[in-house]
Motif scaffolding. Structure first.
Motif, PDB file in Angstrom:
ATOM      1  N   SER A  92       0.860  -1.188   0.000  1.00  0.00           N
ATOM      2  CA  SER A  92       0.000   0.000   0.000  1.00  0.00           C
ATOM      3  C   SER A  92       0.893   1.233   0.000  1.00  0.00           C
ATOM      4  O   SER A  92       2.108   1.136   0.136  1.00  0.00           O
ATOM      5  CB  SER A  92      -0.917  -0.017   1.225  1.00  0.00           C
ATOM      6  OG  SER A  92      -0.143  -0.062   2.403  1.00  0.00           O
ATOM      7  N   SER A  93       0.285   2.416  -0.172  1.00  0.00           N
ATOM      8  CA  SER A  93       1.095   3.627  -0.142  1.00  0.00           C
ATOM      9  C   SER A  93       0.241   4.842   0.189  1.00  0.00           C
ATOM     10  O   SER A  93      -0.627   5.243  -0.584  1.00  0.00           O
ATOM     11  CB  SER A  93       1.798   3.855  -1.491  1.00  0.00           C
ATOM     12  OG  SER A  93       2.677   4.962  -1.402  1.00  0.00           O
ATOM     13  N   SER A  94       0.466   5.394   1.368  1.00  0.00           N
ATOM     14  CA  SER A  94      -0.151   6.668   1.738  1.00  0.00           C
ATOM     15  C   SER A  94       0.839   7.368   2.653  1.00  0.00           C
ATOM     16  O   SER A  94       1.726   6.727   3.224  1.00  0.00           O
ATOM     17  CB  SER A  94      -1.477   6.440   2.469  1.00  0.00           C
ATOM     18  OG  SER A  94      -1.276   5.602   3.590  1.00  0.00           O
ATOM     19  N   PHE A  95       0.697   8.701   2.774  1.00  0.00           N
ATOM     20  CA  PHE A  95       1.580   9.444   3.670  1.00  0.00           C
ATOM     21  C   PHE A  95       1.082   9.305   5.105  1.00  0.00           C
ATOM     22  O   PHE A  95      -0.095   9.015   5.336  1.00  0.00           O
ATOM     23  CB  PHE A  95       1.629  10.916   3.253  1.00  0.00           C
ATOM     24  CG  PHE A  95       2.365  11.125   1.971  1.00  0.00           C
ATOM     25  CD1 PHE A  95       3.755  11.148   1.957  1.00  0.00           C
ATOM     26  CD2 PHE A  95       1.684  11.281   0.775  1.00  0.00           C
ATOM     27  CE1 PHE A  95       4.445  11.322   0.770  1.00  0.00           C
ATOM     28  CE2 PHE A  95       2.373  11.462  -0.416  1.00  0.00           C
ATOM     29  CZ  PHE A  95       3.761  11.479  -0.418  1.00  0.00           C
ATOM     30  N   PRO A  96       1.960   9.554   6.081  1.00  0.00           N
ATOM     31  CA  PRO A  96       1.533   9.471   7.483  1.00  0.00           C
ATOM     32  C   PRO A  96       0.323  10.363   7.796  1.00  0.00           C
ATOM     33  O   PRO A  96      -0.459  10.042   8.683  1.00  0.00           O
ATOM     34  CB  PRO A  96       2.779   9.919   8.255  1.00  0.00           C
ATOM     35  CG  PRO A  96       3.922   9.535   7.353  1.00  0.00           C
ATOM     36  CD  PRO A  96       3.413   9.780   5.958  1.00  0.00           C
ATOM     37  N   ASP A  97       0.112  11.452   7.044  1.00  0.00           N
ATOM     38  CA  ASP A  97      -1.053  12.315   7.290  1.00  0.00           C
ATOM     39  C   ASP A  97      -2.300  11.833   6.551  1.00  0.00           C
ATOM     40  O   ASP A  97      -3.335  12.493   6.571  1.00  0.00           O
ATOM     41  CB  ASP A  97      -0.732  13.765   6.917  1.00  0.00           C
ATOM     42  CG  ASP A  97      -0.489  13.969   5.425  1.00  0.00           C
ATOM     43  OD1 ASP A  97      -0.689  13.017   4.630  1.00  0.00           O
ATOM     44  OD2 ASP A  97      -0.083  15.090   5.044  1.00  0.00           O
TER      45      ASP A  97
END
Ligand code: NI
Ligand code: MN
Length: 227
Positions: free
Chosen positions: A112-117
Motif C-alpha cells: 500500500s502507499s499513503s503518507f503518514p497524514d
C-alpha cells in the motif's frame, strides 16, 4: 565500481556512475540508525519507493541539506513540491528515464502507499537502475509477485535489494522465491529487525539463501560494501 552503504531499515546509499543516490531515507526516527548523521550522507538523487513513514521520514531534511533531486511517483513528488521541495522528477510504474548516473525504471511493488497524514501517495514501487557497470533492482516494500518473473526474463540483474522481514513485506522464504524469479544470485536484505514485528534470525536467513545457492548480504548499519 559501485559502492553501497547501509543506513538502516530500507535506506541505502549508492555511488554509481559518479553520482550519489539514496533510497528511502528513514534515519531521524530510526533508533537503530542513531550513529548516522544526515549531513554526512552524500545525496544527489533521492529515490523513494512509497509514502510510508519508514521510507520518507527524512526526505525533506536530506533534500534541504544536499539539494538532492527527488525521483519518485507523481503523487510523492507533488506532495513534497507543495511542501517546498525544489528539485524533483515525477515518474510512474513502467516508466524509464535516463539520468546522469544511468537509467531508472519504476516497477510494480505489491504493497500500500499513503503518507503518514493520510494523503494518497500513488502506487508503491520498486526501481531498476542500470548503467555500463551495474544492473540492480531495489524492490521497495513488496509481497512476492509473479511480476518478478517478468523482471527476470527481461533484465539481467547483478544485485537486488529485497525485503526479508515478513509481516509487512516478503519474509526470508518468499524472498528466496523472489530471487529465483528475478534470476539474481546476490541479494542484499532489507526491512528487517527495525521493529519487533519484523525481527528475524539473520544467521538462519543467510543459511536458507545459501542452501539455494544464493548469497544474502546483511551489512551492518553504516557499513559500505564495494561491488
Ligand atoms: Ni511500507
Ligand atoms: Mn516499510
Amino acid at each position: 565500481m559501485v559502492k553501497i552503504t547501509f543506513y538502516g531499515h530500507a535506506c541505502f546509499g549508492l555511488h554509481m556512475g559518479g553520482k550519489n543516490i539514496l533510497f528511502d531515507p528513514f534515519i531521524t526516527d530510526n533508533p537503530k540508525a542513531s550513529s548516522i548523521m544526515i549531513k554526512d550522507i552524500p545525496c544527489d538523487y533521492l529515490l523513494v519507493s512509497h509514502g510510508h513513514g519508514d521510507h520518507i521520514g527524512d526526505v525533506e531534511l536530506v533534500a534541504q541539506i544536499h539539494h538532492s533531486m527527488l525521483v519518485s511517483c507523481f503523487e510523492i513528488t507533488q506532495y513534497f513540491s507543495k511542501k517546498g521541495l525544489a528539485y524533483y522528477h515525477p515518474m510512474n510504474i513502467g516508466g524509464s528515464k535516463s539520468f546522469e548516473f544511468g537509467t531508472v525504471k519504476m516497477v510494480k511493488a505489491v504493497h500500500s502507499s499513503s503518507f503518514p497524514d493520510g494523503t494518497y501517495a500513488g502506487e508503491a514501487a520498486g526501481f531498476v537502475l542500470q548503467n555500463e557497470e551495474v544492473s540492480l533492482y531495489y524492490a521497495g516494500d513488496t509481497a512476492l509477485t509473479k511480476d518478478m518473473e517478468l523482471l527476470g526474463e527481461t533484465t539481467v540483474l547483478d544485485l537486488a535489494f529485497l525485503p526479508i522481514g515478513g509481516n509487512f513485506t516478503m519474509d526470508v522464504f518468499d524472498a528466496i522465491k523472489a530471487a529465483k524469479m528475478i534470476r539474481c544470485k546476490k541479494i542484499i536484505g532489507m526491512h528487517y529487525d527495525t521493529f519487533p514485528y519484523i525481527e528475524i534470525d539473520k544467521q538462519s536467513a543467510i543459511e536458507a539463501f545459501a542452501k539455494e545457492g544464493i548469497t544474502l548480504i546483511l551489512p551492518t548499519i553504516g557499513e559500505t560494501i564495494e561491488f
